[in-house]
Design a protein around this motif. Structure first.
Motif, PDB file in Angstrom:
ATOM      1  N   LEU A  82       1.025  -1.247  -0.210  1.00  0.00           N
ATOM      2  CA  LEU A  82      -0.052  -0.144   0.146  1.00  0.00           C
ATOM      3  C   LEU A  82       0.978   1.148  -0.100  1.00  0.00           C
ATOM      4  CD1 LEU A  82      -3.354  -1.428   2.373  1.00  0.00           C
ATOM      5  CD2 LEU A  82      -2.825  -0.924   0.174  1.00  0.00           C
ATOM      6  N   ASP A  83       0.618   2.207  -0.301  1.00  0.00           N
ATOM      7  CA  ASP A  83       0.574   3.575  -1.139  1.00  0.00           C
ATOM      8  C   ASP A  83       0.941   4.752  -0.055  1.00  0.00           C
ATOM      9  OD1 ASP A  83       2.085   2.617  -3.127  1.00  0.00           O
ATOM     10  OD2 ASP A  83       1.280   3.159  -4.393  1.00  0.00           O
ATOM     11  N   PHE A  84       0.215   4.369   1.313  1.00  0.00           N
ATOM     12  CA  PHE A  84      -0.623   5.324   2.299  1.00  0.00           C
ATOM     13  C   PHE A  84      -0.608   4.177   3.676  1.00  0.00           C
ATOM     14  CE2 PHE A  84      -4.071   2.531   0.794  1.00  0.00           C
ATOM     15  CZ  PHE A  84      -4.816   2.414   1.483  1.00  0.00           C
ATOM     16  N   PRO A  85       0.026   5.096   4.605  1.00  0.00           N
ATOM     17  CA  PRO A  85       0.097   4.390   6.252  1.00  0.00           C
ATOM     18  C   PRO A  85      -1.153   3.964   6.873  1.00  0.00           C
ATOM     19  CG  PRO A  85       0.628   6.812   6.332  1.00  0.00           C
ATOM     20  CD  PRO A  85       0.243   6.630   5.023  1.00  0.00           C
ATOM     21  N   MET A  86      -1.162   2.368   6.690  1.00  0.00           N
ATOM     22  CA  MET A  86      -2.085   1.761   7.485  1.00  0.00           C
ATOM     23  C   MET A  86      -1.473   0.889   8.763  1.00  0.00           C
ATOM     24  SD  MET A  86      -1.536  -1.490   6.555  1.00  0.00           S
ATOM     25  CE  MET A  86      -3.368  -2.714   6.461  1.00  0.00           C
ATOM     26  N   MET A  87      -0.740   1.221   9.445  1.00  0.00           N
ATOM     27  CA  MET A  87      -0.530  -0.078  10.429  1.00  0.00           C
ATOM     28  C   MET A  87      -0.513   0.779  11.760  1.00  0.00           C
ATOM     29  SD  MET A  87      -0.169  -2.461   9.876  1.00  0.00           S
ATOM     30  CE  MET A  87       1.161  -3.124  10.585  1.00  0.00           C
ATOM     31  N   ALA A  88      -1.093   2.396  11.951  1.00  0.00           N
ATOM     32  CA  ALA A  88      -1.556   2.884  13.245  1.00  0.00           C
ATOM     33  C   ALA A  88      -2.541   2.670  14.307  1.00  0.00           C
ATOM     34  CB  ALA A  88      -1.533   4.667  13.303  1.00  0.00           C
ATOM     35  N   ASP A  89      -2.888   2.044  15.756  1.00  0.00           N
ATOM     36  CA  ASP A  89      -3.978   1.656  16.132  1.00  0.00           C
ATOM     37  C   ASP A  89      -4.625   2.146  16.618  1.00  0.00           C
ATOM     38  OD1 ASP A  89      -2.223  -1.370  16.560  1.00  0.00           O
ATOM     39  OD2 ASP A  89      -1.848  -0.385  18.269  1.00  0.00           O
ATOM     40  N   TYR A  90      -4.638   3.572  16.055  1.00  0.00           N
ATOM     41  CA  TYR A  90      -5.839   4.605  15.735  1.00  0.00           C
ATOM     42  C   TYR A  90      -5.683   5.962  15.087  1.00  0.00           C
ATOM     43  CZ  TYR A  90      -2.576   6.942  19.623  1.00  0.00           C
ATOM     44  OH  TYR A  90      -1.462   7.867  20.182  1.00  0.00           O
ATOM     45  N   HIS A 105      -9.137   0.340  14.567  1.00  0.00           N
ATOM     46  CA  HIS A 105     -10.316  -0.466  13.903  1.00  0.00           C
ATOM     47  C   HIS A 105     -11.707  -0.776  14.668  1.00  0.00           C
ATOM     48  CE1 HIS A 105     -11.404  -4.198  11.862  1.00  0.00           C
ATOM     49  NE2 HIS A 105     -10.923  -4.816  12.618  1.00  0.00           N
ATOM     50  N   GLY A 106     -11.297  -0.733  16.237  1.00  0.00           N
ATOM     51  CA  GLY A 106     -12.366  -1.777  17.034  1.00  0.00           C
ATOM     52  C   GLY A 106     -11.103  -2.686  18.078  1.00  0.00           C
ATOM     53  N   HIS A 107     -10.628  -3.584  17.809  1.00  0.00           N
ATOM     54  CA  HIS A 107      -9.687  -4.473  18.660  1.00  0.00           C
ATOM     55  C   HIS A 107      -9.476  -4.278  20.029  1.00  0.00           C
ATOM     56  CE1 HIS A 107      -6.636  -3.778  15.436  1.00  0.00           C
ATOM     57  NE2 HIS A 107      -5.679  -4.494  16.413  1.00  0.00           N
ATOM     58  N   LEU A 108      -8.555  -3.316  19.680  1.00  0.00           N
ATOM     59  CA  LEU A 108      -8.066  -2.523  20.900  1.00  0.00           C
ATOM     60  C   LEU A 108      -8.453  -1.451  21.324  1.00  0.00           C
ATOM     61  CD1 LEU A 108      -4.485  -1.962  18.846  1.00  0.00           C
ATOM     62  CD2 LEU A 108      -5.150  -4.208  20.544  1.00  0.00           C
ATOM     63  N   TYR A 109      -9.428  -1.045  20.459  1.00  0.00           N
ATOM     64  CA  TYR A 109      -9.784   0.204  21.528  1.00  0.00           C
ATOM     65  C   TYR A 109     -11.785  -0.056  21.076  1.00  0.00           C
ATOM     66  CZ  TYR A 109      -5.277   2.200  22.149  1.00  0.00           C
ATOM     67  OH  TYR A 109      -3.661   2.665  22.626  1.00  0.00           O
ATOM     68  N   HIS A 110     -12.095   0.747  21.605  1.00  0.00           N
ATOM     69  CA  HIS A 110     -13.650   0.290  20.703  1.00  0.00           C
ATOM     70  C   HIS A 110     -14.594   1.681  22.311  1.00  0.00           C
ATOM     71  CE1 HIS A 110     -13.808  -2.821  24.435  1.00  0.00           C
ATOM     72  NE2 HIS A 110     -13.015  -3.679  23.348  1.00  0.00           N
ATOM     73  N   ALA A 111     -15.595   1.373  22.008  1.00  0.00           N
ATOM     74  CA  ALA A 111     -16.964   2.313  22.849  1.00  0.00           C
ATOM     75  C   ALA A 111     -17.134   1.926  23.801  1.00  0.00           C
ATOM     76  CB  ALA A 111     -18.320   1.540  23.046  1.00  0.00           C
ATOM     77  N   ASP A 112     -15.858   1.113  24.964  1.00  0.00           N
ATOM     78  CA  ASP A 112     -15.894   0.747  26.186  1.00  0.00           C
ATOM     79  C   ASP A 112     -14.153   0.549  26.648  1.00  0.00           C
ATOM     80  OD1 ASP A 112     -18.323   0.052  26.675  1.00  0.00           O
ATOM     81  OD2 ASP A 112     -18.643  -1.944  25.855  1.00  0.00           O
ATOM     82  N   LYS A 113     -13.025   1.177  26.283  1.00  0.00           N
ATOM     83  CA  LYS A 113     -11.960   0.573  25.980  1.00  0.00           C
ATOM     84  C   LYS A 113     -11.676   1.963  24.706  1.00  0.00           C
ATOM     85  CE  LYS A 113      -7.804  -1.453  26.254  1.00  0.00           C
ATOM     86  NZ  LYS A 113      -6.387  -2.236  25.640  1.00  0.00           N
ATOM     87  N   HIS A 114     -10.739   3.130  25.581  1.00  0.00           N
ATOM     88  CA  HIS A 114     -10.244   4.123  24.954  1.00  0.00           C
ATOM     89  C   HIS A 114      -9.740   5.197  26.224  1.00  0.00           C
ATOM     90  CE1 HIS A 114     -13.876   6.690  25.919  1.00  0.00           C
ATOM     91  NE2 HIS A 114     -14.928   5.743  25.691  1.00  0.00           N
ATOM     92  N   PRO A 115      -8.725   5.615  24.872  1.00  0.00           N
ATOM     93  CA  PRO A 115      -8.463   6.707  25.683  1.00  0.00           C
ATOM     94  C   PRO A 115      -9.232   7.714  26.359  1.00  0.00           C
ATOM     95  CG  PRO A 115      -7.591   7.319  23.385  1.00  0.00           C
ATOM     96  CD  PRO A 115      -8.914   6.078  23.177  1.00  0.00           C
ATOM     97  N   ARG A 116      -9.118   8.593  27.288  1.00  0.00           N
ATOM     98  CA  ARG A 116      -9.970   9.992  27.739  1.00  0.00           C
ATOM     99  C   ARG A 116     -10.196  10.768  26.155  1.00  0.00           C
ATOM    100  NH1 ARG A 116      -9.040  13.253  32.515  1.00  0.00           N
ATOM    101  NH2 ARG A 116     -10.531  14.597  32.358  1.00  0.00           N
TER     102      ARG A 116
END
Length: 183
Positions: A82-90, A105-116
């Motif tokens: 890919l010619d664009f970056p896509m490896m950031a978790d958020y 994406h939702g596997h690490l962060y989601h509605a019940d687990k996210h930064p402030r």
């Protein structure tokens, strides 16, 4: 600003072509990819039209208009195509009104687990393949569903941010769900 959201392509060239045609017709300025771009993943059946190299070739010309995050099925090997970056978790998108879109994406962060986040910010994710557009407590939650492997008896779908409204749209043009962002 008009934004187009797509998630969970899972390497399907047919779905990618339809999504890109719809993106072009939408008039959106930016295409936000919420992960699981090229790989189908070991828990998913091989989608019809699985052609990850072709998907990369279809997406690369849009690289200057794409903002992407890594899904649980994305890898360093995928990034090499890919010619664009896509490896950031958020990623964060700042809207003109000061509101933030927290893209993941939702596997690490989601509605019940996210930064402030601040009241009125939006958690934008994929991963579940289920469309969501709602306000929960002080935050908005938005998931455009999947363009390739929809779940829960939903049709393939994408998302739009337009006129201060987040909506999940089926490829037949029907609005699956929507939420207006408070001013």
């Amino acid at each position: 600003m008009k934004l187009f959201f797509a998630s969970d392509i899972h390497g399907c060239a047919e779905s990618t072509k339809i999504m890109l045609e719809t993106f072009e017709q939408s008039g959106a300025e930016h295409l936000i990819l919420l992960g699981d771009v090229l790989n189908h993943g070991p828990r998913n059946a091989l989608p019809s039209g699985y052609a990850p190299i072709e998907v990369a070739e279809l997406l690369n010309p849009y690289g200057d208009r794409i903002t992407a995050v890594r899904g649980n099925c994305d890898s360093d090997v995928d990034q090499m195509l890919l010619d664009f970056p896509m490896m950031a978790d958020y990623n964060l998108v700042l809207l003109p009104n000061g509101r933030r879109l927290f893209l993941t994406h939702g596997h690490l962060y989601h509605a019940d687990k996210h930064p402030r986040l601040r009241a009125g910010d939006v958690i934008v994710s994929g991963h579940t393949h289920l469309p969501v557009a709602e306000k929960k407590d002080e935050l908005y939650q938005f998931n455009p569903g999947s363009i390739t492997i929809p779940r829960g008896d939903h049709q393939a779908s994408y998302g739009l941010l337009e006129d201060n409204t987040l909506k999940v749209v089926g490829f037949d043009g029907s609005i699956i769900c929507a939420v207006a962002l408070d001013e």
